[in-house]
Structure formats: structure tokens, C-alpha cells
Design a protein around this motif. Structure first.
Motif, PDB file in Angstrom:
ATOM      1  N   TYR A  70      23.504  51.979  14.122  1.00  0.00           N
ATOM      2  CA  TYR A  70      22.467  50.963  13.963  1.00  0.00           C
ATOM      3  C   TYR A  70      22.340  50.545  12.497  1.00  0.00           C
ATOM      4  O   TYR A  70      22.247  49.352  12.189  1.00  0.00           O
ATOM      5  CB  TYR A  70      21.134  51.459  14.512  1.00  0.00           C
ATOM      6  CG  TYR A  70      20.064  50.402  14.471  1.00  0.00           C
ATOM      7  CD1 TYR A  70      20.171  49.263  15.264  1.00  0.00           C
ATOM      8  CD2 TYR A  70      18.972  50.518  13.634  1.00  0.00           C
ATOM      9  CE1 TYR A  70      19.204  48.270  15.228  1.00  0.00           C
ATOM     10  CE2 TYR A  70      17.995  49.535  13.591  1.00  0.00           C
ATOM     11  CZ  TYR A  70      18.124  48.417  14.388  1.00  0.00           C
ATOM     12  OH  TYR A  70      17.174  47.439  14.352  1.00  0.00           O
ATOM     13  N   SER A  71      22.354  51.513  11.594  1.00  0.00           N
ATOM     14  CA  SER A  71      22.296  51.197  10.165  1.00  0.00           C
ATOM     15  C   SER A  71      23.516  50.392   9.744  1.00  0.00           C
ATOM     16  O   SER A  71      23.425  49.474   8.926  1.00  0.00           O
ATOM     17  CB  SER A  71      22.223  52.476   9.336  1.00  0.00           C
ATOM     18  OG  SER A  71      21.068  53.206   9.655  1.00  0.00           O
ATOM     19  N   TYR A  76      25.314  56.616  12.685  1.00  0.00           N
ATOM     20  CA  TYR A  76      25.061  55.562  11.702  1.00  0.00           C
ATOM     21  C   TYR A  76      25.211  54.158  12.284  1.00  0.00           C
ATOM     22  O   TYR A  76      25.103  53.185  11.555  1.00  0.00           O
ATOM     23  CB  TYR A  76      26.020  55.674  10.516  1.00  0.00           C
ATOM     24  CG  TYR A  76      26.127  57.041   9.897  1.00  0.00           C
ATOM     25  CD1 TYR A  76      25.034  57.885   9.823  1.00  0.00           C
ATOM     26  CD2 TYR A  76      27.323  57.491   9.377  1.00  0.00           C
ATOM     27  CE1 TYR A  76      25.135  59.136   9.253  1.00  0.00           C
ATOM     28  CE2 TYR A  76      27.431  58.736   8.802  1.00  0.00           C
ATOM     29  CZ  TYR A  76      26.337  59.559   8.744  1.00  0.00           C
ATOM     30  OH  TYR A  76      26.435  60.792   8.174  1.00  0.00           O
ATOM     31  N   LEU A  93      12.318  58.339  12.401  1.00  0.00           N
ATOM     32  CA  LEU A  93      12.476  58.956  13.724  1.00  0.00           C
ATOM     33  C   LEU A  93      11.746  60.297  13.799  1.00  0.00           C
ATOM     34  O   LEU A  93      11.123  60.613  14.820  1.00  0.00           O
ATOM     35  CB  LEU A  93      13.962  59.141  14.043  1.00  0.00           C
ATOM     36  CG  LEU A  93      14.758  57.852  14.250  1.00  0.00           C
ATOM     37  CD1 LEU A  93      16.234  58.165  14.393  1.00  0.00           C
ATOM     38  CD2 LEU A  93      14.241  57.091  15.451  1.00  0.00           C
ATOM     39  N   PHE A 124      20.661  55.615   6.925  1.00  0.00           N
ATOM     40  CA  PHE A 124      20.280  56.499   8.026  1.00  0.00           C
ATOM     41  C   PHE A 124      19.481  57.698   7.514  1.00  0.00           C
ATOM     42  O   PHE A 124      18.402  57.999   8.023  1.00  0.00           O
ATOM     43  CB  PHE A 124      21.514  56.987   8.789  1.00  0.00           C
ATOM     44  CG  PHE A 124      21.184  58.006   9.845  1.00  0.00           C
ATOM     45  CD1 PHE A 124      20.665  57.609  11.067  1.00  0.00           C
ATOM     46  CD2 PHE A 124      21.354  59.354   9.604  1.00  0.00           C
ATOM     47  CE1 PHE A 124      20.327  58.545  12.034  1.00  0.00           C
ATOM     48  CE2 PHE A 124      21.030  60.303  10.557  1.00  0.00           C
ATOM     49  CZ  PHE A 124      20.515  59.890  11.780  1.00  0.00           C
ATOM     50  N   PHE A 127      16.132  56.452   5.382  1.00  0.00           N
ATOM     51  CA  PHE A 127      15.158  55.545   5.984  1.00  0.00           C
ATOM     52  C   PHE A 127      14.988  55.804   7.479  1.00  0.00           C
ATOM     53  O   PHE A 127      13.895  56.111   7.947  1.00  0.00           O
ATOM     54  CB  PHE A 127      15.584  54.087   5.729  1.00  0.00           C
ATOM     55  CG  PHE A 127      14.621  53.076   6.264  1.00  0.00           C
ATOM     56  CD1 PHE A 127      13.411  52.847   5.643  1.00  0.00           C
ATOM     57  CD2 PHE A 127      14.926  52.356   7.403  1.00  0.00           C
ATOM     58  CE1 PHE A 127      12.514  51.918   6.148  1.00  0.00           C
ATOM     59  CE2 PHE A 127      14.041  51.428   7.919  1.00  0.00           C
ATOM     60  CZ  PHE A 127      12.833  51.210   7.283  1.00  0.00           C
ATOM     61  N   GLU A 128      16.089  55.697   8.224  1.00  0.00           N
ATOM     62  CA  GLU A 128      15.989  55.763   9.678  1.00  0.00           C
ATOM     63  C   GLU A 128      15.586  57.155  10.168  1.00  0.00           C
ATOM     64  O   GLU A 128      14.686  57.290  11.002  1.00  0.00           O
ATOM     65  CB  GLU A 128      17.341  55.350  10.285  1.00  0.00           C
ATOM     66  CG  GLU A 128      17.314  55.193  11.775  1.00  0.00           C
ATOM     67  CD  GLU A 128      18.641  54.690  12.331  1.00  0.00           C
ATOM     68  OE1 GLU A 128      18.793  54.759  13.553  1.00  0.00           O
ATOM     69  OE2 GLU A 128      19.513  54.248  11.549  1.00  0.00           O
ATOM     70  N   GLN A 129      16.233  58.199   9.671  1.00  0.00           N
ATOM     71  CA  GLN A 129      15.939  59.552  10.140  1.00  0.00           C
ATOM     72  C   GLN A 129      14.489  59.989   9.848  1.00  0.00           C
ATOM     73  O   GLN A 129      13.839  60.550  10.746  1.00  0.00           O
ATOM     74  CB  GLN A 129      16.932  60.537   9.536  1.00  0.00           C
ATOM     75  CG  GLN A 129      16.914  61.890  10.199  1.00  0.00           C
ATOM     76  CD  GLN A 129      17.999  62.783   9.655  1.00  0.00           C
ATOM     77  OE1 GLN A 129      18.149  62.897   8.443  1.00  0.00           O
ATOM     78  NE2 GLN A 129      18.749  63.407  10.543  1.00  0.00           N
TER      79      GLN A 129
END
Length: 126
Positions: free
Chosen positions: A63-64, A61, A116, A108, A111-113
Motif C-alpha cells: 500500500y505504501s 509495503y 495500525l 510503512f 507511518f502506516e504501522q
């Protein structure tokens, strides 16, 4: 920050500067500790499972958390205005830590996962 400037200007707030240290400066210490925990060498050490899990989640986590911790801290300060005691400031700092880490986990996973995964499906071998 402008929140602390407002507290300094209002004599009835009882602001003594301790809250600023606890709520603003502590954020940088916690983020620095979190950054240190993501070092790959830390994972290789023989540590209790709790610390290994904490390091894994913190690195996942990070970066988030980096992107959102100031936003969460500012929101807490706006809601808690004025801060009148060290006990209140300490509670707010603890609340900030829990809320900012929880918000980072949400960012994470939601949004992020997915981004990715989409990137990895389009460019499988980087």
C-alpha cells in the motif's frame, strides 16, 4: 507525462522515446508483478526462502509503495533531466525500483504501522 513532453520538444535532448518506455511504462509492470506476489496462494507454495521473504515484504509495503512510487519516479526524472541514453534510462529505472521500495518501507514503518497499532489498541477485535 509532462517530463517526457518537455524532452520531446527539446531537439538537443537526444530523446528517442526509449527512456519513456523504460522509466514510465516499466513502473506499471513492476507494480503489477508486486501485486501478483501478494496473492495468498503464493505464500502457500514451496518456494525458496528468498522468494518467500520477498513476497512477505512486498505484501507488507504494497500500500505504501502504491501511494509513493509515482512520486519517487517523478522526482528521479526531474533530477535526471535530460535522459540521453538507454543505459542511463535503465540505471534510472533500477534506481527508481530501489528508492521507491525503500521509501515505501520507510513510510510503512514510520507511518502506516504505528497507525495500525493505534487502531488495534482502540478496537482490538475487529
Amino acid at each position: 507525462s509532462w517530463v517526457f513532453d518537455r524532452l520531446r520538444q527539446d531537439p538537443s535532448s537526444g530523446y528517442d522515446g526509449v527512456a519513456e518506455v523504460l522509466l514510465w511504462e516499466v513502473q506499471w509492470v513492476i507494480v503489477s508483478v508486486g501485486a501478483a506476489m501478494v496473492l495468498p496462494a503464493f505464500i502457500d507454495l514451496k518456494v525458496p526462502k528468498f522468494w518467500e521473504t520477498m513476497a512477505l515484504h512486498t505484501s507488507r509495503y504494497a500500500y505504501s509503495w502504491y501511494l509513493t512510487h509515482i512520486l519517487v519516479g517523478t522526482a528521479i526524472l526531474l533530477v535526471a533531466d535530460p535522459i540521453t541514453s538507454v543505459l542511463q534510462a535503465t540505471g534510472l529505472a533500477g534506481g527508481w525500483l530501489l528508492l521507491s521500495f525503500g521509501w515505501a518501507a520507510l513510510v510503512f514503518y514510520r507511518f502506516e504501522q504505528p497507525i495500525l497499532r493505534m487502531r488495534d489498541s482502540k478496537i482490538p477485535d475487529r
